[in-house]
Design an enzyme around this catalytic site. Structure first.
Site, PDB file in Angstrom:
ATOM      1  N   THR A  72     106.213  32.194   9.525  1.00  0.00           N
ATOM      2  CA  THR A  72     107.545  31.584   9.466  1.00  0.00           C
ATOM      3  C   THR A  72     108.321  31.874  10.749  1.00  0.00           C
ATOM      4  O   THR A  72     108.906  30.974  11.354  1.00  0.00           O
ATOM      5  CB  THR A  72     108.314  32.110   8.234  1.00  0.00           C
ATOM      6  OG1 THR A  72     107.565  31.759   7.065  1.00  0.00           O
ATOM      7  CG2 THR A  72     109.708  31.528   8.153  1.00  0.00           C
ATOM      8  N   ASN A 151      98.260  23.577   4.223  1.00  0.00           N
ATOM      9  CA  ASN A 151      98.113  24.675   3.263  1.00  0.00           C
ATOM     10  C   ASN A 151      97.912  24.198   1.835  1.00  0.00           C
ATOM     11  O   ASN A 151      97.363  24.915   1.013  1.00  0.00           O
ATOM     12  CB  ASN A 151      99.326  25.605   3.344  1.00  0.00           C
ATOM     13  CG  ASN A 151     100.637  24.859   3.383  1.00  0.00           C
ATOM     14  OD1 ASN A 151     100.862  24.034   4.266  1.00  0.00           O
ATOM     15  ND2 ASN A 151     101.499  25.127   2.434  1.00  0.00           N
ATOM     16  N   SER A 199      99.267  34.102  11.232  1.00  0.00           N
ATOM     17  CA  SER A 199      99.824  35.120  10.339  1.00  0.00           C
ATOM     18  C   SER A 199      98.702  35.975   9.757  1.00  0.00           C
ATOM     19  O   SER A 199      97.716  35.437   9.244  1.00  0.00           O
ATOM     20  CB  SER A 199     100.577  34.400   9.216  1.00  0.00           C
ATOM     21  OG  SER A 199     101.136  35.330   8.337  1.00  0.00           O
ATOM     22  N   HIS A 201      98.371  37.883   7.111  1.00  0.00           N
ATOM     23  CA  HIS A 201      98.053  38.009   5.680  1.00  0.00           C
ATOM     24  C   HIS A 201      97.225  36.853   5.134  1.00  0.00           C
ATOM     25  O   HIS A 201      96.863  36.843   3.963  1.00  0.00           O
ATOM     26  CB  HIS A 201      99.317  38.246   4.847  1.00  0.00           C
ATOM     27  CG  HIS A 201     100.194  37.055   4.632  1.00  0.00           C
ATOM     28  ND1 HIS A 201     100.217  36.379   3.439  1.00  0.00           N
ATOM     29  CD2 HIS A 201     101.093  36.441   5.439  1.00  0.00           C
ATOM     30  CE1 HIS A 201     101.110  35.385   3.534  1.00  0.00           C
ATOM     31  NE2 HIS A 201     101.647  35.410   4.731  1.00  0.00           N
ATOM     32  N   THR A 237     111.650  46.798  17.065  1.00  0.00           N
ATOM     33  CA  THR A 237     110.544  47.747  17.192  1.00  0.00           C
ATOM     34  C   THR A 237     109.276  47.150  16.594  1.00  0.00           C
ATOM     35  O   THR A 237     109.316  46.545  15.518  1.00  0.00           O
ATOM     36  CB  THR A 237     110.917  49.055  16.453  1.00  0.00           C
ATOM     37  OG1 THR A 237     112.120  49.546  17.038  1.00  0.00           O
ATOM     38  CG2 THR A 237     109.818  50.099  16.557  1.00  0.00           C
ATOM     39  N   CYS A 325     108.900  24.845  -9.068  1.00  0.00           N
ATOM     40  CA  CYS A 325     109.890  24.822 -10.128  1.00  0.00           C
ATOM     41  C   CYS A 325     111.150  25.516  -9.628  1.00  0.00           C
ATOM     42  O   CYS A 325     111.257  26.727  -9.661  1.00  0.00           O
ATOM     43  CB  CYS A 325     109.342  25.534 -11.354  1.00  0.00           C
ATOM     44  SG  CYS A 325     110.396  25.345 -12.763  1.00  0.00           S
TER      45      CYS A 325
HETATM   46  N1  PLP Z   1     102.617  27.806   7.954  1.00  0.00           N
HETATM   47  C1  PLP Z   1     101.666  27.557   7.053  1.00  0.00           C
HETATM   48  C2  PLP Z   1     100.767  26.373   7.232  1.00  0.00           C
HETATM   49  C3  PLP Z   1     101.509  28.389   5.944  1.00  0.00           C
HETATM   50  O1  PLP Z   1     100.572  28.121   5.039  1.00  0.00           O
HETATM   51  C4  PLP Z   1     102.393  29.502   5.797  1.00  0.00           C
HETATM   52  C5  PLP Z   1     102.312  30.368   4.615  1.00  0.00           C
HETATM   53  O2  PLP Z   1     101.960  29.953   3.538  1.00  0.00           O
HETATM   54  C6  PLP Z   1     103.356  29.725   6.782  1.00  0.00           C
HETATM   55  C7  PLP Z   1     103.445  28.860   7.848  1.00  0.00           C
HETATM   56  C8  PLP Z   1     104.285  30.893   6.710  1.00  0.00           C
HETATM   57  O3  PLP Z   1     103.601  32.082   7.009  1.00  0.00           O
HETATM   58  P1  PLP Z   1     104.207  33.514   6.617  1.00  0.00           P
HETATM   59  O4  PLP Z   1     104.004  33.680   5.155  1.00  0.00           O
HETATM   60  O5  PLP Z   1     103.391  34.481   7.409  1.00  0.00           O
HETATM   61  O6  PLP Z   1     105.632  33.514   7.009  1.00  0.00           O
END
Ligand code: PLP
Length: 385
Positions: A72, A151, A199, A201, A237, A325
Site C-alpha cells: 500500500t 489479486n 510486499s 507478506h 526508522t 460486506c
Molecule cells: N497491491 C496488490 C495487488 C495487493 O494484492 C495488495 C494486498 O493485498 C496490496 C497492493 C497491498 O499490499 P499490503 O498489504 O502490503 O499493503
C-alpha cells in the site's frame, strides 16, 4: 478440526526459515541502522544485505530499492511521488480499472488535487489490451500504473508490451507486482519497468515490510516528512527484523520459485477441473491460462460467495469471496464488475488462492466439501426458481 488455508493472496504464513533469520534482530542485533556505533552498523549491514538480495532478484541496482511498510505504501509513494514531482511536465496518469485499492484510491486522491486519470478498461478475461493503453497517452501523460497480476482473478497483464509503449512515449511506468514478486519472474529491465511495488507478506515473509524499486534518474518526491533514511525518500526508522525477513523470503523464492510455480499450477488446474466437472453453472473469472499459478476464482450461479466462505469455514477451509460486506451493504468487487460479471455472478464469486504448503489431498477435500455446500445453498436460493 483439520484446517486448510486457501487464502494466500490475502497473506501467507511466514516460512520458518524466515522466522529464524529474523529472530536475532529483535533483541540481539537491535540497533538503529542510522546510528554510527557498533549496534547501528550491525543493523545497517543486515538492511543493506537484504537490499542487495532484493535488487539482484529483479535485475536492479541496490540503490534503486527503497524499503517501505508494504504494498500500500509503495503504491501510494509511486503514484503521489511521481505525480507531484512531474507536475511541470503534465498531470495525466493512466491506469486500469482492476487495480488494487491502493492504486485506485491514490488515483482518486490525485484527481481531487487536479490530476487527470484515465482508467483503461480490461477485456472480459481481465487483461488489458496494450493498444488501448497506447491510445490513452497524451502530451500531459506522466505515468502509467498497471498491476502485474490481479489479486482477485489472477489475470497477468502484458507488462512487457505496456513497458515498451511507456518507454517509446517517455512516460514513467509503475507496476504493482505485489501478487507476482517471488512467484513468477520479474526483471525490471526486460519489462521496461521504472517503479515496482512488492510486499513481503505475500511471499512467506513478515507483514509490514515492502519495497519500491525506483529506476535511477526517475523524478520522484517523498511523501513522508521526517529523517533522512533511504536517501531522504522514506523517513522513519527501518523495520530491521521485517527487512531481514523480507530478504530471506526473497532468497528462498529465488531458489524455489520455478518448482513452486509448477507445483501450484498443477494444484490450480486440478481444482479448476474438479469444480467444473462436479458443479454446474460455474464461470471461471480471469483468463484460463494467463493467470497466477495459485489463483482459482469462480462465479457460482445461484449462490452468494459469502455463503460459500462461511460454509467452507465450518469445514475448516479458508477461502475468500468477491464481495466486501461494508456497513451492511454487499458491494460486489470492482474487478468482477470490470470483467462484465452481472451483480448476481459477482456476488456468487469465490477465490481459492493456493500456497506452497497446500497438498493434492487438500484440493480433493475442498472439492468434496464444496459440492454439498453449493447444493444446499442453491436449495435455499431465491435466485433459483
Ligand atoms: N497491491 C496488490 C495487488 C495487493 O494484492 C495488495 C494486498 O493485498 C496490496 C497492493 C497491498 O499490499 P499490503 O498489504 O502490503 O499493503
Amino acid at each position: 478440526m483439520k484446517r486448510i488455508y486457501f487464502d494466500n493472496a490475502a497473506t501467507t504464513p511466514v516460512d520458518s526459515e524466515v522466522v529464524k533469520a529474523m529472530a536475532p534482530y529483535f533483541n540481539e542485533i537491535f540497533g538503529n541502522p542510522s546510528s554510527l556505533h557498533y549496534f547501528g552498523r550491525q543493523a545497517n549491514n543486515a538492511v543493506e544485505n537484504a537490499r542487495l538480495v532484493a535488487a539482484s532478484f529483479i535485475g536492479a541496482q541496490p540503490e534503486e530499492i527503497i524499503f517501505t511498510s508494504g504494498g500500500t505504501e509503495s503504491d501510494n509513494f509511486a503514484l503521489k511521488g511521481v505525480g507531484y514531482a512531474n507536475l511541470s511536465k503534465g498531470n495525466h496518469i493512466i491506469t486500469s480499472n482492476i487495480e488494487h485499492h491502493a492504486v485506485l484510491e491514490s488515483c482518486q486522491f490525485l484527481e481531487n488535487q487536479g490530476f487527470e486519470v484515465t482508467y483503461v478498461p480490461v477485456e472480459p478475461n481481465g487483461i488489458l489490451n496494450p493498444d488501448e493503453v497506447k491510445k490513452a497517452i497524451k502530451k500531459e501523460t506522466i505515468l502509467i500504473s498497471v498491476m502485474h497480476a490481479n489479486n482477485e482473478i489472477g489475470s497477468i497483464q502484458p507488462i512487457k508490451e505496456i513497458g515498451e509503449i511507456a518507454k517509446e512515449n517517455k512516460v514513467y511506468f509503475h507496476v504493482d507486482a505485489v501478487q507476482t514478486f517471488g512467484h513468477i519472474p520479474v526483471n525490471v529491465n526486460e519489462l521496461n519497468i521504472d517503479l515496482l511495488s512488492a510486499s513481503a507478506h505475500k511471499l512467506y515473509g513478515p507483514k509490514g515490510a515492502g519495497l519500491l524499486y525506483i529506476r535511477k534518474g526517475t523524478r520522484i518526491q517523498s511523501f513522508m516528512n521526517g529523517g533522512g533514511q533511504e536517501k531522504g525518500l522514506r523517513a522513519s526508522t527501518h523495520n530491521v527484523a521485517g527487512i531481514v525477513g523480507f530478504g530471506k523470503a526473497i532468497e528462498l523464492a529465488s531458489k524455489n520459485m520455478e518448482l513452486e510455480s509448477k507445483f501450484l499450477t498443477n494444484l490450480r488446474d486440478k481444482l479448476i477441473d474438479g469444480i467444473v466437472a462436479n458443479i454446474d453453472n460455474v464461470k471461471l473469472n480471469g483468463d484460463r491460462f494467463k493467470r497466477l499459478p495459485n489463483n482459482v476464482n469462480f462465479s457460482i450461479k445461484f449462490v452468494e460467495g459469502e455463503g460459500i466462505v462461511l460454509g467452507l469455514d465450518l469445514e475448516g477451509i479458508a477461502v475468500s469471496s468477491g464481495s466486501a460486506c461494508t456497513s451492511g451493504s454487499m458491494e460486489p468487487s470492482h474487478v468482477l464488475k470490470a470483467i462484465g460479471r452481472s451483480a448476481d455472478l459477482a456476488h456468487g464469486s469465490v477465490r481459492f488462492s493456493l500456497g506452497k504448503y497446500n497438498t493434492e489431498e487438500e484440493i480433493d477435500y475442498a472439492i468434496e466439501k464444496l459440492i454439498p455446500i453449493v447444493k444446499r445453498l442453491r436449495k435455499m436460493s431465491p435466485l433459483l426458481k
